[in-house]
Design a protein around this motif. Structure first.
Motif, PDB file in Angstrom:
ATOM      1  N   ALA A  73       9.696 -12.867  -7.462  1.00  0.00           N
ATOM      2  CA  ALA A  73      10.223 -14.565  -7.030  1.00  0.00           C
ATOM      3  C   ALA A  73       8.245 -14.620  -5.512  1.00  0.00           C
ATOM      4  O   ALA A  73       8.472 -15.059  -6.102  1.00  0.00           O
ATOM      5  N   ALA A  74       9.003 -13.249  -5.031  1.00  0.00           N
ATOM      6  CA  ALA A  74       7.260 -13.387  -3.849  1.00  0.00           C
ATOM      7  C   ALA A  74       6.088 -12.742  -4.498  1.00  0.00           C
ATOM      8  O   ALA A  74       5.272 -12.427  -3.710  1.00  0.00           O
ATOM      9  N   ASP A  75       5.955 -13.658  -6.197  1.00  0.00           N
ATOM     10  CA  ASP A  75       4.957 -12.907  -6.904  1.00  0.00           C
ATOM     11  C   ASP A  75       4.539 -11.766  -6.688  1.00  0.00           C
ATOM     12  O   ASP A  75       2.611 -11.940  -6.637  1.00  0.00           O
ATOM     13  N   VAL A  76       4.516 -10.500  -7.046  1.00  0.00           N
ATOM     14  CA  VAL A  76       4.556  -9.461  -7.173  1.00  0.00           C
ATOM     15  C   VAL A  76       4.436  -9.154  -8.283  1.00  0.00           C
ATOM     16  O   VAL A  76       5.753  -9.607  -9.438  1.00  0.00           O
ATOM     17  N   ASN A  77       3.493  -8.460  -9.081  1.00  0.00           N
ATOM     18  CA  ASN A  77       3.179  -8.768 -10.445  1.00  0.00           C
ATOM     19  C   ASN A  77       3.197  -7.098 -11.138  1.00  0.00           C
ATOM     20  O   ASN A  77       3.056  -5.938 -10.085  1.00  0.00           O
ATOM     21  N   ILE A  78       4.463  -6.599 -11.636  1.00  0.00           N
ATOM     22  CA  ILE A  78       4.769  -5.529 -11.466  1.00  0.00           C
ATOM     23  C   ILE A  78       5.152  -5.292 -12.843  1.00  0.00           C
ATOM     24  O   ILE A  78       4.683  -5.391 -14.378  1.00  0.00           O
ATOM     25  N   LYS A  79       4.276  -4.112 -13.272  1.00  0.00           N
ATOM     26  CA  LYS A  79       3.701  -3.264 -14.173  1.00  0.00           C
ATOM     27  C   LYS A  79       4.977  -1.894 -14.168  1.00  0.00           C
ATOM     28  O   LYS A  79       4.174  -0.895 -13.082  1.00  0.00           O
ATOM     29  N   CYS A  80       5.524  -1.208 -15.223  1.00  0.00           N
ATOM     30  CA  CYS A  80       5.379  -0.328 -14.988  1.00  0.00           C
ATOM     31  C   CYS A  80       5.878   0.616 -16.276  1.00  0.00           C
ATOM     32  O   CYS A  80       5.377  -0.078 -17.527  1.00  0.00           O
ATOM     33  N   GLY A  81       6.081   1.363 -16.759  1.00  0.00           N
ATOM     34  CA  GLY A  81       5.716   2.122 -18.052  1.00  0.00           C
ATOM     35  C   GLY A  81       4.705   2.728 -18.465  1.00  0.00           C
ATOM     36  O   GLY A  81       4.697   3.549 -19.205  1.00  0.00           O
ATOM     37  N   GLU A  82       3.688   3.291 -17.754  1.00  0.00           N
ATOM     38  CA  GLU A  82       2.337   3.139 -17.960  1.00  0.00           C
ATOM     39  C   GLU A  82       1.087   4.306 -16.130  1.00  0.00           C
ATOM     40  O   GLU A  82       2.163   3.674 -15.443  1.00  0.00           O
ATOM     41  N   PHE A  83       1.322   5.458 -16.387  1.00  0.00           N
ATOM     42  CA  PHE A  83       1.323   6.123 -15.072  1.00  0.00           C
ATOM     43  C   PHE A  83       0.261   5.980 -15.089  1.00  0.00           C
ATOM     44  O   PHE A  83      -1.133   5.832 -15.725  1.00  0.00           O
ATOM     45  N   ILE A  84      -0.676   6.033 -13.934  1.00  0.00           N
ATOM     46  CA  ILE A  84      -1.609   5.909 -12.957  1.00  0.00           C
ATOM     47  C   ILE A  84      -2.443   7.688 -13.289  1.00  0.00           C
ATOM     48  O   ILE A  84      -1.930   8.281 -13.024  1.00  0.00           O
ATOM     49  N   GLY A  85      -3.539   7.680 -14.281  1.00  0.00           N
ATOM     50  CA  GLY A  85      -4.380   9.019 -14.322  1.00  0.00           C
ATOM     51  C   GLY A  85      -5.826   9.071 -13.684  1.00  0.00           C
ATOM     52  O   GLY A  85      -5.868  10.550 -13.413  1.00  0.00           O
ATOM     53  N   GLU A  86      -5.960   7.628 -13.683  1.00  0.00           N
ATOM     54  CA  GLU A  86      -7.319   8.056 -12.676  1.00  0.00           C
ATOM     55  C   GLU A  86      -7.426   7.291 -11.821  1.00  0.00           C
ATOM     56  O   GLU A  86      -7.089   5.623 -11.895  1.00  0.00           O
ATOM     57  N   VAL A  87      -8.283   7.318 -10.701  1.00  0.00           N
ATOM     58  CA  VAL A  87      -9.006   6.251  -9.575  1.00  0.00           C
ATOM     59  C   VAL A  87     -10.069   6.383  -9.198  1.00  0.00           C
ATOM     60  O   VAL A  87     -10.555   7.725  -9.009  1.00  0.00           O
ATOM     61  N   GLU A 112       5.183 -11.518   2.539  1.00  0.00           N
ATOM     62  CA  GLU A 112       5.073 -12.396   3.162  1.00  0.00           C
ATOM     63  C   GLU A 112       3.649 -12.250   4.138  1.00  0.00           C
ATOM     64  O   GLU A 112       3.024 -13.250   4.776  1.00  0.00           O
ATOM     65  N   PHE A 113       2.798 -11.387   4.115  1.00  0.00           N
ATOM     66  CA  PHE A 113       1.950 -11.290   5.169  1.00  0.00           C
ATOM     67  C   PHE A 113       0.523 -11.913   3.925  1.00  0.00           C
ATOM     68  O   PHE A 113       0.721 -13.454   5.327  1.00  0.00           O
ATOM     69  N   ARG A 114       0.277 -12.170   2.751  1.00  0.00           N
ATOM     70  CA  ARG A 114       0.077 -13.491   2.485  1.00  0.00           C
ATOM     71  C   ARG A 114       0.308 -14.302   2.675  1.00  0.00           C
ATOM     72  O   ARG A 114      -0.495 -15.932   2.596  1.00  0.00           O
ATOM     73  N   ASP A 115       2.166 -15.116   2.051  1.00  0.00           N
ATOM     74  CA  ASP A 115       2.534 -16.006   2.702  1.00  0.00           C
ATOM     75  C   ASP A 115       2.329 -17.005   3.991  1.00  0.00           C
ATOM     76  O   ASP A 115       2.419 -17.657   3.545  1.00  0.00           O
ATOM     77  N   GLU A 116       2.438 -16.671   4.921  1.00  0.00           N
ATOM     78  CA  GLU A 116       2.014 -16.252   6.166  1.00  0.00           C
ATOM     79  C   GLU A 116       1.055 -17.093   7.085  1.00  0.00           C
ATOM     80  O   GLU A 116       0.872 -17.428   7.988  1.00  0.00           O
ATOM     81  N   HIS A 117      -0.183 -16.478   6.564  1.00  0.00           N
ATOM     82  CA  HIS A 117      -1.465 -16.677   6.467  1.00  0.00           C
ATOM     83  C   HIS A 117      -2.315 -17.363   5.823  1.00  0.00           C
ATOM     84  O   HIS A 117      -2.989 -17.417   5.241  1.00  0.00           O
ATOM     85  N   ASN A 118      -1.425 -17.511   4.898  1.00  0.00           N
ATOM     86  CA  ASN A 118      -2.250 -18.588   3.524  1.00  0.00           C
ATOM     87  C   ASN A 118      -2.710 -17.604   3.484  1.00  0.00           C
ATOM     88  O   ASN A 118      -3.774 -18.418   2.576  1.00  0.00           O
ATOM     89  N   ALA A 119      -2.740 -16.680   2.757  1.00  0.00           N
ATOM     90  CA  ALA A 119      -3.872 -15.987   2.020  1.00  0.00           C
ATOM     91  C   ALA A 119      -4.657 -15.536   0.480  1.00  0.00           C
ATOM     92  O   ALA A 119      -3.521 -15.488   0.065  1.00  0.00           O
ATOM     93  N   PRO A 120      -5.544 -15.889   0.693  1.00  0.00           N
ATOM     94  CA  PRO A 120      -5.779 -15.076  -1.225  1.00  0.00           C
ATOM     95  C   PRO A 120      -5.001 -14.119  -1.995  1.00  0.00           C
ATOM     96  O   PRO A 120      -6.416 -12.880  -1.466  1.00  0.00           O
ATOM     97  N   ILE A 121      -4.170 -13.637  -2.048  1.00  0.00           N
ATOM     98  CA  ILE A 121      -4.196 -12.106  -2.725  1.00  0.00           C
ATOM     99  C   ILE A 121      -3.309 -11.910  -3.514  1.00  0.00           C
ATOM    100  O   ILE A 121      -2.272 -12.927  -3.659  1.00  0.00           O
ATOM    101  N   ASP A 122      -3.760 -11.256  -4.994  1.00  0.00           N
ATOM    102  CA  ASP A 122      -2.836 -10.750  -6.138  1.00  0.00           C
ATOM    103  C   ASP A 122      -1.902  -9.162  -5.331  1.00  0.00           C
ATOM    104  O   ASP A 122      -3.101  -8.477  -5.403  1.00  0.00           O
ATOM    105  N   ILE A 123      -0.670  -9.320  -5.832  1.00  0.00           N
ATOM    106  CA  ILE A 123      -0.161  -7.824  -5.150  1.00  0.00           C
ATOM    107  C   ILE A 123       0.259  -7.520  -7.016  1.00  0.00           C
ATOM    108  O   ILE A 123       1.122  -8.348  -7.560  1.00  0.00           O
ATOM    109  N   HIS A 124       0.333  -5.722  -7.329  1.00  0.00           N
ATOM    110  CA  HIS A 124       0.385  -5.557  -8.570  1.00  0.00           C
ATOM    111  C   HIS A 124       0.585  -4.139  -7.717  1.00  0.00           C
ATOM    112  O   HIS A 124       0.303  -3.172  -6.932  1.00  0.00           O
ATOM    113  N   LEU A 125       2.608  -4.420  -8.113  1.00  0.00           N
ATOM    114  CA  LEU A 125       2.870  -2.967  -8.013  1.00  0.00           C
ATOM    115  C   LEU A 125       2.864  -1.967  -9.272  1.00  0.00           C
ATOM    116  O   LEU A 125       4.023  -2.832 -10.532  1.00  0.00           O
TER     117      LEU A 125
END
Length: 389
Positions: free
Chosen positions: A210-224, A172-185
């Motif tokens: 529909a909100a252009d959120v990229n969803i990635k399921c099935g693999e755990f975060i291992g390191e950051v 919603e923030f991205r759309d309201e402000h026309n902000a260049p943001i990619d979202i990954h869940l």
């Protein structure tokens, strides 16, 4: 003889128990009540994600404690650093030790990082109002520094309720402000909102996509590290903002408390009447593992804390008076999840449709928040908050 009753925490459990306990006392004068919390307000936590899009929402979801408690209840704003059950004392960071005859622990939880290398150092969390405001600021800053050809990358770890609702507000923030943001869940298990009904999972995924959120399921975060999230054995996601909503654990101050608890997460074991193994100590909300029929304790949800708080407050009064305690059983009234301005409801009591969205779900989500605010302070603040919920 005057009894000293102390309640810890101003979340759903603590604030709700204070209201219930004060109502049960009904003017009884032989009880001194002390309420202790790190913040001098109660946060409607399940709506805190709204501040990611619009920080002004905080005015409606942060309720000052003086609007909740009765004048006769003392309030101390401080951090709990320890509980001595033998001496019946609560140790605070900056104030004198507080003695109790009966204690209710409703301190809530903190974010669990599960030992994932680099996660605690680099990720933002969503457990407080300050957390939500910091996420807003970081996303705003990242968007300003980005461009259409090089959008800001926002990664949200964990696709439970908090993760889904966070992703919706960032969109919603991205759309309201026309902000260049990619979202990954990112979710380690196979579906968003793991272990829930497949129809609900599908409805939420549809709205996230529909909100252009990229969803990635099935693999755990291992390191950051400071730039990259490493997922599974091969995948990597570069990020500008990383938010982690992947789990909860007990507060650090509960680690050394001499009560029966889960040694991994420090959450205290309590009976269905909220008493711990120490009959002078009650535990409720995310701080506790509350016995329920079957094999699982009560869920660590706002709904469960609301329901439990009413009975816990009454049981505190009953304990003071030497009366028998009531046993509480959680009754699931359904699930309502927001995805930005949209919402999905599932298995709601007295509703003929099992899963639904649209305006009925959105109004139901608003009504749940407004009802809680009304219960805490009255219809005026609830009506004012309605547009932002």
């Amino acid at each position: 003889m005057t009894e000293n009753v102390v309640v810890l925490g101003s979340g759903y459990a603590g604030a709700g128990a204070i209201k219930s306990f004060e109502d049960e006392l009904d003017g009884q004068t032989d009880v001194d009540v002390t309420w202790i919390s790190e913040t001098d307000y109660h946060l409607v936590l399940h709506e805190s994600h709204r501040c990611i899009r619009d920080p002004s929402v905080q005015e409606n979801i942060a309720i000052p404690v003086h609007e909740i408690k009765q004048p006769s209840t003392s309030f101390i704003q401080d951090e709990v650093v320890g509980i001595d059950t033998d001496a019946q004392e609560v140790a605070l960071a900056d104030s004198d030790t507080v003695e109790y005859d009966y204690l209710l622990v409703g301190l809530g939880s903190q974010t669990a990082f599960f030992g994932i290398e680099g996660l605690k150092e680099h990720a933002l969390t969503l457990k407080s109002l300050d957390d939500a405001l910091e996420i807003h600021d970081k996303i705003q800053q990242a968007a300003r520094e980005a461009s259409t050809n090089d959008p800001a990358q926002v990664v949200i770890g964990g696709a439970g309720l908090s993760g889904i609702q966070t992703a919706g507000e960032v969109a919603e923030f991205r759309d309201e402000h026309n902000a260049p943001i990619d979202i990954h869940l990112v979710e380690g298990l196979d579906q968003v909102l793991p272990n829930s009904d497949p129809e609900l999972q599908g409805a939420l995924r549809k709205r996230l996509e529909a909100a252009d959120v990229n969803i990635k399921c099935g693999e755990f975060i291992g390191e950051v590290d400071e730039e990259t999230v490493y997922i599974g054995d091969e995948d990597e996601l570069e990020y500008d903002v990383l938010v982690w909503t992947g789990g909860i654990t007990g507060r650090d101050c509960m680690q050394d408390v001499d009560l029966d608890k889960d040694e991994r997460n420090h959450r205290v074991h309590a009976e269905g009447n909220f008493q711990t193994e120490d009959k002078h100590v009650f535990a409720i909300g995310d701080s506790a593992l509350i016995d329920q029929p079957g094999d699982q304790p009560a869920p660590p949800t706002a709904q469960a804390a609301w329901q439990a708080a009413e009975v816990a407050g009454e049981n505190l009064a009953r304990a003071v008076r030497g009366q028998p305690l009531k046993t509480w059983t959680h009754k699931d009234k359904g699930t309502v999840v927001s995805v930005g301005e949209k919402a999905v409801a599932h298995d709601v009591v007295n509703m003929p449709i099992e899963t639904f969205g649209g305006m009925p779900a959105k109004l139901l989500k608003k009504a749940i928040a407004a009802r809680w605010i009304n219960d805490m302070t009255g219809v005026g603040r609830a009506a004012k908050a309605w547009p932002d919920m």
